[in-house]
Design a protein around this motif. Structure first.
Motif, short mmCIF file in Angstrom:
data_model
loop_
_atom_site.label_atom_id
_atom_site.label_comp_id
_atom_site.label_asym_id
_atom_site.label_seq_id
_atom_site.Cartn_x
_atom_site.Cartn_y
_atom_site.Cartn_z
N VAL A 1 0.85 -1.19 0.00
CA VAL A 1 0.00 0.00 0.00
C VAL A 1 0.89 1.25 0.00
N VAL B 1 -3.73 5.64 0.74
CA VAL B 1 -5.11 5.24 1.06
C VAL B 1 -6.02 6.42 0.78
N VAL C 1 -7.51 1.88 -2.70
CA VAL C 1 -6.20 1.55 -2.15
C VAL C 1 -5.19 1.60 -3.30
N THR D 1 -1.46 0.91 -4.67
CA THR D 1 -0.39 -0.03 -4.32
C THR D 1 0.65 -0.11 -5.44
#
Length: 217
Positions: free
Chosen positions: A98, A101, A120, A122
């Motif tokens: 991650v 957020v 999310v 990533t």
């Protein structure tokens, strides 16, 4: 079963219908659990609560490109920058980390409960590209050049170590750590023996060790 599975808190219809007491799990069956009250020994069945889950949109950065996938997680799970998890889709099976957020109003936060998360962000960390700035042996910075090496995410770079990738051979002088990496106390390391995992390295600095004459071209 583990200890947490062997014993659970629940109400007892015999001695404690209002307050939970510790019960021993005897056996599951028919979707229900058979339990024994730790206070009075009464045996009865309970219907375990189903854990509520949410589906999250996940954007994965991979080799300069990105794609979107979905993951399911308990709604009270905390999603935080630096977390790593296995992402399995029809297109890819990879470990991702991650990096950001996103919650309501397009805000980016360091962490949030899963039920508040909109997206999310990533990046893949199984195999990564690491940028390396190579200085000439004499230390002249004007003739420095950059190369990109491709290694497993758990490959380790150490200050003072000599690395060889194809025609490039260099001695690691320093490295800068990514913002989403955890377990590091500062951003830059330059002491002999300092180490960084490739997936945590933002950039590596090094001195050329090739036997051929230095060329900026």
């Amino acid at each position: 079963m583990s200890d947490t599975q062997d014993r659970i808190p629940t109400t007892c219809p015999s001695c404690s219908p209002e307050l939970e007491t510790v019960h021993e799990v005897l056996s599951p069956g028919g979707g229900a659990l058979t339990v024994r009250c730790g206070e009075c020994g009464h045996v009865h069945k309970i219907q375990p609560e189903r854990e509520r889950e949410v589906t999250l949109d996940v954007v994965v950065s991979q080799e300069g490109e990105s794609f979107t996938a979905n993951v399911t997680t308990p709604e009270d799970e905390t999603v935080a920058v630096g977390d790593e998890f296995l992402l399995e889709t029809e297109e890819v099976l990879a470990t991702v980390r991650v990096t950001s957020v996103e919650v309501g109003d397009d805000r980016r936060v360091e962490e949030a409960p899963a039920d508040e998360v909109r997206t999310v962000w990533t990046r893949e960390v199984d195999n990564v590209a690491v940028d390396v700035t190579i200085h000439p042996k004499d230390g002249r910075r004007d003739d420095s050049r950059s190369v990109t090496v491709y290694v497993p995410g758990d490959y380790e770079f150490a200050v003072g170590a000599v690395e060889e990738f194809g025609d490039d051979e260099f001695e690691v002088d320093a490295f800068v750590v990514r913002g989403d990496a955890t377990g590091y106390r500062r951003d830059r390391y330059e002491h002999e023996g300092d180490t960084v995992l490739a997936k945590d390295a933002k950039r590596v600095y090094a001195f050329d060790q090739t036997t051929s004459a230095w060329s900026a071209w």
